[in-house]
Design a protein around this motif. Structure first.
Motif, PDB file in Angstrom:
ATOM      1  N   LEU A 114      -8.624  -3.411   8.114  1.00  0.00           N
ATOM      2  CA  LEU A 114      -9.727  -4.036   7.368  1.00  0.00           C
ATOM      3  C   LEU A 114      -9.298  -5.380   6.789  1.00  0.00           C
ATOM      4  O   LEU A 114     -10.009  -6.387   6.913  1.00  0.00           O
ATOM      5  CB  LEU A 114     -10.186  -3.107   6.235  1.00  0.00           C
ATOM      6  N   LYS A 115      -8.110  -5.405   6.150  1.00  0.00           N
ATOM      7  CA  LYS A 115      -7.668  -6.654   5.504  1.00  0.00           C
ATOM      8  C   LYS A 115      -7.498  -7.756   6.547  1.00  0.00           C
ATOM      9  O   LYS A 115      -7.838  -8.908   6.301  1.00  0.00           O
ATOM     10  CB  LYS A 115      -6.331  -6.449   4.770  1.00  0.00           C
ATOM     11  N   ASP A 141      -6.447  -4.814  -3.418  1.00  0.00           N
ATOM     12  CA  ASP A 141      -7.705  -5.204  -4.054  1.00  0.00           C
ATOM     13  C   ASP A 141      -7.464  -5.856  -5.413  1.00  0.00           C
ATOM     14  O   ASP A 141      -7.916  -5.352  -6.451  1.00  0.00           O
ATOM     15  CB  ASP A 141      -8.623  -3.971  -4.242  1.00  0.00           C
ATOM     16  N   ALA A 167      -4.078  -6.914  -0.337  1.00  0.00           N
ATOM     17  CA  ALA A 167      -3.817  -5.522   0.053  1.00  0.00           C
ATOM     18  C   ALA A 167      -4.254  -4.519  -1.013  1.00  0.00           C
ATOM     19  O   ALA A 167      -4.862  -3.502  -0.701  1.00  0.00           O
ATOM     20  CB  ALA A 167      -2.334  -5.343   0.376  1.00  0.00           C
ATOM     21  N   GLU A 177      -4.852   6.303   6.747  1.00  0.00           N
ATOM     22  CA  GLU A 177      -5.694   5.553   5.806  1.00  0.00           C
ATOM     23  C   GLU A 177      -5.129   4.144   5.592  1.00  0.00           C
ATOM     24  O   GLU A 177      -5.873   3.159   5.535  1.00  0.00           O
ATOM     25  CB  GLU A 177      -5.763   6.291   4.464  1.00  0.00           C
ATOM     26  N   ASP A 232      -5.977   2.028   8.521  1.00  0.00           N
ATOM     27  CA  ASP A 232      -7.362   1.533   8.471  1.00  0.00           C
ATOM     28  C   ASP A 232      -7.491   0.373   7.489  1.00  0.00           C
ATOM     29  O   ASP A 232      -8.204  -0.603   7.747  1.00  0.00           O
ATOM     30  CB  ASP A 232      -8.313   2.665   8.041  1.00  0.00           C
ATOM     31  N   LEU A 233      -6.803   0.513   6.333  1.00  0.00           N
ATOM     32  CA  LEU A 233      -6.887  -0.547   5.329  1.00  0.00           C
ATOM     33  C   LEU A 233      -6.248  -1.843   5.830  1.00  0.00           C
ATOM     34  O   LEU A 233      -6.784  -2.930   5.613  1.00  0.00           O
ATOM     35  CB  LEU A 233      -6.189  -0.103   4.037  1.00  0.00           C
ATOM     36  N   LEU A 271       0.837  -1.210   0.000  1.00  0.00           N
ATOM     37  CA  LEU A 271       0.000   0.000   0.000  1.00  0.00           C
ATOM     38  C   LEU A 271       0.871   1.259   0.000  1.00  0.00           C
ATOM     39  O   LEU A 271       0.575   2.243  -0.680  1.00  0.00           O
ATOM     40  CB  LEU A 271      -0.919   0.009   1.226  1.00  0.00           C
ATOM     41  N   ASP A 276      -9.117  -7.849   9.410  1.00  0.00           N
ATOM     42  CA  ASP A 276     -10.481  -8.195   9.843  1.00  0.00           C
ATOM     43  C   ASP A 276     -11.104  -9.187   8.860  1.00  0.00           C
ATOM     44  O   ASP A 276     -11.761 -10.145   9.250  1.00  0.00           O
ATOM     45  CB  ASP A 276     -11.366  -6.938   9.902  1.00  0.00           C
ATOM     46  N   LEU A 277     -10.898  -8.927   7.560  1.00  0.00           N
ATOM     47  CA  LEU A 277     -11.533  -9.770   6.531  1.00  0.00           C
ATOM     48  C   LEU A 277     -11.069 -11.230   6.636  1.00  0.00           C
ATOM     49  O   LEU A 277     -11.805 -12.139   6.297  1.00  0.00           O
ATOM     50  CB  LEU A 277     -11.217  -9.235   5.127  1.00  0.00           C
ATOM     51  N   THR A 322       0.363   3.159  -3.545  1.00  0.00           N
ATOM     52  CA  THR A 322      -0.744   4.117  -3.438  1.00  0.00           C
ATOM     53  C   THR A 322      -0.213   5.399  -2.806  1.00  0.00           C
ATOM     54  O   THR A 322       0.890   5.412  -2.263  1.00  0.00           O
ATOM     55  CB  THR A 322      -1.901   3.586  -2.553  1.00  0.00           C
ATOM     56  N   LYS A 323      -1.026   6.460  -2.904  1.00  0.00           N
ATOM     57  CA  LYS A 323      -0.606   7.730  -2.289  1.00  0.00           C
ATOM     58  C   LYS A 323      -1.392   7.986  -1.010  1.00  0.00           C
ATOM     59  O   LYS A 323      -1.548   9.130  -0.588  1.00  0.00           O
ATOM     60  CB  LYS A 323      -0.849   8.872  -3.284  1.00  0.00           C
ATOM     61  N   LEU A 324      -1.892   6.937  -0.409  1.00  0.00           N
ATOM     62  CA  LEU A 324      -2.729   7.112   0.780  1.00  0.00           C
ATOM     63  C   LEU A 324      -1.896   7.570   1.975  1.00  0.00           C
ATOM     64  O   LEU A 324      -0.692   7.290   2.048  1.00  0.00           O
ATOM     65  CB  LEU A 324      -3.413   5.785   1.113  1.00  0.00           C
ATOM     66  N   SER A 325      -2.586   8.254   2.894  1.00  0.00           N
ATOM     67  CA  SER A 325      -1.878   8.733   4.088  1.00  0.00           C
ATOM     68  C   SER A 325      -1.674   7.571   5.063  1.00  0.00           C
ATOM     69  O   SER A 325      -2.310   6.519   4.922  1.00  0.00           O
ATOM     70  CB  SER A 325      -2.710   9.821   4.762  1.00  0.00           C
TER      71      SER A 325
END
Lengths: 251, 376
Positions: free
Chosen positions: A126-127, A161, A159, A119, A122-123, A109, A129-130, A113-116
């Protein structure tokens, strides 16, 4: 009409002069759970290495999501770009042992990606958790069980998607319950994230439980000797070798 | 367009609405106000919230991750939430994400400690480590006794392989490094000796320095980096792959089968390598003496022979043997006690080299002291 995601055309795989398999052709449709099956030493894992760009085929073409992956002048950069749409779960999870589970999942990630940072956090949550590993962010791979490592490996594979996830012997080394739970998880991921699944396995229970399409690689003839839904293949086996394999040698 | 989330408060009916819009995709850039929104949940000034997903464009797990965070905050702060007009497919993913309760790690306890307790822990750890190393050495000794009494399970081929690896295969690197060290020693010495017109004594300087300790030290450093590291990495990888467990469960002592051949090989080869290192060092010195200082080969080697005392050569050999044992023990100890993952193998390898060099230095100090006391 199902839409093709992965097309393999007349592929030959070899180590130097030693041909592992020849004239292999098959199509994986979108949202298939596609099983590559065969006895030990038939080249299943080698074929997976080719499909994921780790090994170059001697001959043949691979079309990945409508674009050339192997053949017709496709470059390594093309393959690298296409592989970002794919996730891979290796046999032992292949988690990086010096990183926590959160760092393992965050790496792709952060890279692509350019996510902070929040974020990404959180991802990662989530992964995990899934795959049922919520709260294990700060654990190192050495601190969790084999089954958990596989699920964490799956979380890392998911990670970015991916549109397709490759599994190399996901049930190997797991007890029957963990193996069944992993199969259920794979189906849930497929249904909810609309992911295409390609799985190398010889676990019959998994093959019949989740496989929607398959090929059977034969070590003797070094090619594909059967294709289709595994349950249908069990009912009407096209040859003795496959019948022998699918019935654990009882027929 | 990047992901957008807006918290709207309706003062009239005191309702709060979180409106999500635009594309929620991983590939889009970071959004800047997520944290502000999360902070509002913590303030706890509303008890109900409506999450509106009507205006969401394309989405992937980024949206799900955001919703999981929001819903977790709602649950934590007892805020009632409702999801309205979200794309199909979100609900099953949220169900899956919340299907297994979050694992709560047991508290790790207070990790802060005072300087005194830190010092105490270091002392206790050092004492325990010393005991472990001593026990390790005792086990090697027992394995040696078993070998002598022909009770050890060890393959001759392994011993020969290790001897070859620690001996002949190391010749090239020992040749190169020791030749260069002799060359450097002669070059540096010649600068001073030239001032007195005593260049010829470069040969004596090199011969004494190299034979007494430098040859052994250089050979030791090379073997620590080359062979000691290799022992730690090999045995460490065997530990990771449970190969050592397989030996133990078969009733084969890893000390007989793995450690002893390596310790024997290195302690037998190091004295020979030391003598060879001495020779290459003298050759390096001769290169400077003959080609740079203009000394005749006859004069150079005559002076070298005069400075070659058997006493010094033997002291060098004693040093070399001690270094060989230290390197083999450090390498094997770190490998056998390696953790069971890839990074542990790296740590074991590093530790093997570091401890080898540290203990080589300590051994040099002890041997120098002993030799000076007995007057050699």
């Amino acid at each position: 009409m199902p839409e093709a995601f992965l097309e393999i055309k007349e592929m030959t795989v070899a180590y130097g002069d030693n041909v592992i398999m020849k004239d292999v052709s098959f199509t994986v449709n979108k949202e298939d759970v596609f099983i590559i099956m065969g006895g030990s030493g038939c080249g299943k894992s080698t074929l997976l290495s080719v499909l994921t760009g780790l090994k170059q085929p001697a001959k043949g073409t691979e079309i990945f999501d409508g674009k050339v992956f192997w053949g017709n002048g496709a470059t390594k950069d093309d393959r690298d770009a296409l592989m970002r749409k794919a996730g891979i779960l290796y046999q032992s999870g292949a988690l990086w042992s010096s990183m926590t589970l959160a760092e393992n999942i965050a790496l792709p990630l952060e890279q692509y990606t350019k996510l902070s940072k929040p974020e990404i956090r959180d991802l990662v949550a989530l992964k995990l958790d899934l795959v049922g590993l919520g709260g294990f962010q700060d654990y190192y791979p050495a601190e969790i069980s084999g089954g958990m490592k596989k699920r964490a490996g799956l979380a890392r594979a998911l990670a970015l998607d991916p549109k397709i996830v490759f599994f190399d012997e996901p049930s190997a080394g797991l007890d029957p319950i963990s193996s069944k739970n992993l199969d259920d998880l794979i189906l849930q991921i497929k249904d909810n994230l609309h992911t295409t699944i390609v799985m190398v396995t010889h676990e019959l229970a998994s093959i019949f439980a989740i496989g929607t399409n398959s090929i059977f690689l034969d070590a003797q003839t070094k090619t594909v000797i059967a294709k289709g839904n595994p349950t249908d293949l069990l009912k009407n086996p096209p040859n003795k070798t496959l019948e022998h394999f699918l019935t654990r040698g009882e027929k | 367009m990047s992901a957008r989330a807006e918290l709207v408060k309706n003062e009239k009916n005191a309702s709060v609405e979180l409106i999500l819009s635009e594309d929620w995709l991983l590939e889009n850039g970071a959004s800047d106000n997520d944290q502000n929104i999360f902070d509002l949940f913590e303030k706890n000034d509303f008890k109900q919230i409506k999450l509106d997903g009507k205006q969401i464009g394309r989405w992937d797990s980024r949206l799900v991750a955001f919703l999981v965070h929001v819903i977790s905050l709602c649950k934590k702060n007892n805020i009632e939430y409702r999801l309205i007009d979200f794309p199909k497919g979100i609900d099953p993913l949220l169900d899956l994400a919340f299907s297994v309760p979050e694992h709560v790690s047991p508290p790790k306890g207070d990790t802060t400690q005072s300087f005194l307790s830190y010092l105490g822990n270091v002392a206790l750890y050092s004492w325990a480590a010393t005991q472990r190393v001593a026990l390790f050495c005792v086990k090697i000794y027992e394995a040696l006794i078993r070998l002598i009494t022909k009770k050890a399970v060890v393959r001759k081929v392994d011993i020969w392989f290790e001897i070859q690896d620690a001996g002949v295969n190391a010749f090239l690197i020992v040749s190169l490094i020791c030749f260069l060290v002799g060359l450097i020693l002669a070059f540096v010495g010649s600068i001073q000796l030239k001032m007195f017109g005593a260049q010829i004594y470069v040969s004596s300087l090199v011969a004494i320095a190299v034979t007494r300790v430098m040859g052994a030290i250089m050979g030791g450093v090379i073997m620590a980096g080359r062979t000691g590291a290799s022992y730690a990495a090999t045995l460490g990888s065997m530990q990771v792959n449970e190969e050592i467990d397989a030996l133990k469960t078969m009733g084969v002592s890893p000390f007989d089968f793995l450690v002893l051949p390596r310790v024997l090989a290195l302690s037998l080869m190091m004295p020979l390598l030391t003598v060879y290192a001495d020779f290459m060092g003298i050759m390096g010195g001769a290169f400077v003496g003959i080609f740079m200082l203009g000394l005749s080969p006859e004069d150079y080697f005559r002076m070298t022979l005069k400075a070659l005392f058997m006493k010094n050569i033997l002291i060098g050999i004693v040093h070399g043997t001690a270094y060989g044992i230290i390197i083999a023990v450090c390498g094997c100890y770190q490998g056998i006690n390696c953790g069971r993952n890839a990074s542990a193998v790296g740590k074991a390898t590093t530790a093997a080299v570091v401890y080898s060099i540290v203990w080589m230095t300590v051994a040099t100090a002890i041997l120098t002291f002993i030799f000076s006391v007995i007057g050699v």
